[in-house]
Scaffold this motif. Structure first.
Motif, PDB file in Angstrom:
ATOM      1  N   GLU A  14      -0.275  12.365   1.753  1.00 38.05           N
ATOM      2  CA  GLU A  14       0.154  11.429   2.794  1.00 38.05           C
ATOM      3  C   GLU A  14       1.463  10.726   2.421  1.00 38.05           C
ATOM      4  N   ALA A  15       1.690  10.541   1.146  1.00 40.25           N
ATOM      5  CA  ALA A  15       2.884   9.820   0.689  1.00 40.25           C
ATOM      6  C   ALA A  15       4.121  10.706   0.582  1.00 40.25           C
ATOM      7  N   GLU A  16       3.971  11.995   0.825  1.00 41.44           N
ATOM      8  CA  GLU A  16       5.137  12.875   0.720  1.00 41.44           C
ATOM      9  C   GLU A  16       6.236  12.453   1.691  1.00 41.44           C
ATOM     10  N   CYS A  17       5.863  12.018   2.901  1.00 36.45           N
ATOM     11  CA  CYS A  17       6.877  11.572   3.863  1.00 36.45           C
ATOM     12  C   CYS A  17       7.590  10.316   3.356  1.00 36.45           C
ATOM     13  N   LEU A  18       6.871   9.429   2.650  1.00 36.79           N
ATOM     14  CA  LEU A  18       7.508   8.249   2.056  1.00 36.79           C
ATOM     15  C   LEU A  18       8.519   8.677   0.999  1.00 36.79           C
ATOM     16  N   PHE A  19       8.145   9.695   0.220  1.00 40.37           N
ATOM     17  CA  PHE A  19       9.043  10.211  -0.814  1.00 40.37           C
ATOM     18  C   PHE A  19      10.307  10.786  -0.172  1.00 40.37           C
ATOM     19  N   LEU A  20      10.121  11.581   0.868  1.00 43.25           N
ATOM     20  CA  LEU A  20      11.266  12.204   1.533  1.00 43.25           C
ATOM     21  C   LEU A  20      12.180  11.146   2.156  1.00 43.25           C
ATOM     22  N   GLN A  21      11.578  10.094   2.718  1.00 49.12           N
ATOM     23  CA  GLN A  21      12.369   8.995   3.282  1.00 49.12           C
ATOM     24  C   GLN A  21      13.154   8.275   2.182  1.00 49.12           C
ATOM     25  N   SER A  22      12.520   8.065   1.041  1.00 50.39           N
ATOM     26  CA  SER A  22      13.198   7.354  -0.042  1.00 50.39           C
ATOM     27  C   SER A  22      14.345   8.181  -0.622  1.00 50.39           C
ATOM     28  N   GLN A  23      14.241   9.508  -0.531  1.00 50.67           N
ATOM     29  CA  GLN A  23      15.294  10.386  -1.044  1.00 50.67           C
ATOM     30  C   GLN A  23      16.493  10.443  -0.104  1.00 50.67           C
ATOM     31  N   SER A  24      16.247  10.181   1.174  1.00 54.59           N
ATOM     32  CA  SER A  24      17.335  10.296   2.147  1.00 54.59           C
ATOM     33  C   SER A  24      18.176   9.015   2.232  1.00 54.59           C
ATOM     34  N   LYS A  25      17.767   7.969   1.501  1.00 54.41           N
ATOM     35  CA  LYS A  25      18.512   6.704   1.547  1.00 54.41           C
ATOM     36  C   LYS A  25      19.605   6.670   0.524  1.00 54.41           C
ATOM     37  N   GLY A  58       0.817  -1.216   0.000  1.00 55.68           N
ATOM     38  CA  GLY A  58       0.000   0.000   0.000  1.00 55.68           C
ATOM     39  C   GLY A  58       0.844   1.255   0.000  1.00 55.68           C
ATOM     40  N   GLU A  59       1.919   1.253   0.770  1.00 56.12           N
ATOM     41  CA  GLU A  59       2.806   2.419   0.800  1.00 56.12           C
ATOM     42  C   GLU A  59       3.485   2.621  -0.552  1.00 56.12           C
ATOM     43  N   LYS A  60       3.855   1.525  -1.199  1.00 53.19           N
ATOM     44  CA  LYS A  60       4.480   1.633  -2.529  1.00 53.19           C
ATOM     45  C   LYS A  60       3.488   2.226  -3.532  1.00 53.19           C
ATOM     46  N   VAL A  61       2.238   1.800  -3.456  1.00 54.24           N
ATOM     47  CA  VAL A  61       1.212   2.342  -4.357  1.00 54.24           C
ATOM     48  C   VAL A  61       1.021   3.834  -4.084  1.00 54.24           C
ATOM     49  N   LYS A  62       0.928   4.197  -2.815  1.00 55.47           N
ATOM     50  CA  LYS A  62       0.736   5.609  -2.464  1.00 55.47           C
ATOM     51  C   LYS A  62       1.925   6.458  -2.907  1.00 55.47           C
ATOM     52  N   LEU A  63       3.129   5.928  -2.755  1.00 54.82           N
ATOM     53  CA  LEU A  63       4.319   6.650  -3.214  1.00 54.82           C
ATOM     54  C   LEU A  63       4.287   6.819  -4.735  1.00 54.82           C
ATOM     55  N   LYS A  73      -7.247  18.478  -5.574  1.00 54.04           N
ATOM     56  CA  LYS A  73      -7.718  17.259  -4.911  1.00 54.04           C
ATOM     57  C   LYS A  73      -6.698  16.129  -5.048  1.00 54.04           C
ATOM     58  N   LEU A  74      -6.083  15.991  -6.221  1.00 53.89           N
ATOM     59  CA  LEU A  74      -5.021  14.995  -6.404  1.00 53.89           C
ATOM     60  C   LEU A  74      -3.900  15.217  -5.397  1.00 53.89           C
ATOM     61  N   GLY A  75      -3.547  16.460  -5.196  1.00 51.42           N
ATOM     62  CA  GLY A  75      -2.513  16.793  -4.219  1.00 51.42           C
ATOM     63  C   GLY A  75      -2.910  16.374  -2.815  1.00 51.42           C
ATOM     64  N   GLN A  76      -4.158  16.612  -2.464  1.00 54.85           N
ATOM     65  CA  GLN A  76      -4.648  16.226  -1.142  1.00 54.85           C
ATOM     66  C   GLN A  76      -4.664  14.708  -0.984  1.00 54.85           C
ATOM     67  N   LEU A  77      -5.064  14.008  -2.032  1.00 54.73           N
ATOM     68  CA  LEU A  77      -5.131  12.549  -1.978  1.00 54.73           C
ATOM     69  C   LEU A  77      -3.759  11.913  -1.834  1.00 54.73           C
ATOM     70  N   THR A  78      -2.749  12.527  -2.421  1.00 50.46           N
ATOM     71  CA  THR A  78      -1.413  11.923  -2.433  1.00 50.46           C
ATOM     72  C   THR A  78      -0.473  12.533  -1.401  1.00 50.46           C
TER      73      THR A  78
END
Length: 150
Positions: free
Chosen positions: A139-150, A99-104, A132-137
């Motif tokens: 939640e995944a911004e933190c996943l994106f930021l985490q993936s960038q810091s690796k 689910g997190e991968k889909v949201k990302l 609305k697309l921005g609001q829906l997605t």
């Protein structure tokens, strides 16, 4: 129709260990007909017409896109609830849930789509479906930021 590809995002990341790293290829095709038309005919468009036609087209497409994303997110949430025990085990192992991968992926796709809208000279914040697309997605911004810091 490119928007029908939204449904396939979940299947792409089901039971895989790889998280998304870029927008899905279909995103670039969503506004291609509008971009092609605009580049061919913008110099011939009378000034009184302005850019309203672009806003109308992008508004309609963005609304349909946001509905497809909303439906997919709802499906992903139902699936996650049904597989909660499996998800807990995977999270303990340090991986990203399906689910997190889909949201990302949806977040990356939204960013690319927004960029394409702005390339057409349209203010993304003035397009309801895009907001609305921005609001829906979001939640995944933190996943994106985490993936960038690796």
């Amino acid at each position: 129709v490119p928007l029908s590809a939204v449904k396939g995002v979940a299947a792409t990341y089901r039971m895989t260990n790889r998280p998304p790293t870029q927008a899905a290829p279909f995103v670039a095709t969503i506004l291609r007909p509008l971009k092609d038309f605009d580049s061919s005919y913008s110099s011939r468009t009378p000034p009184q017409i302005g850019d309203d036609w672009k806003y109308q087209i992008i508004g309609t497409v963005s609304t349909k896109y946001s509905v497809a994303v909303e439906e997919l997110i709802a499906t992903v949430k139902r699936t996650e609830e049904a597989l909660k025990s499996r998800k807990t085990r995977r999270m303990m192992a340090g991986g990203m849930s399906d689910g997190e991968k889909v949201k990302l992926q949806l977040y990356l796709d939204h960013r690319e789509f927004r960029s394409q809208v702005e390339e057409l000279g349209v203010d993304a914040e003035s397009v309801e479906g895009l907001v609305k697309l921005g609001q829906l997605t979001q939640e995944a911004e933190c996943l994106f930021l985490q993936s960038q810091s690796k």
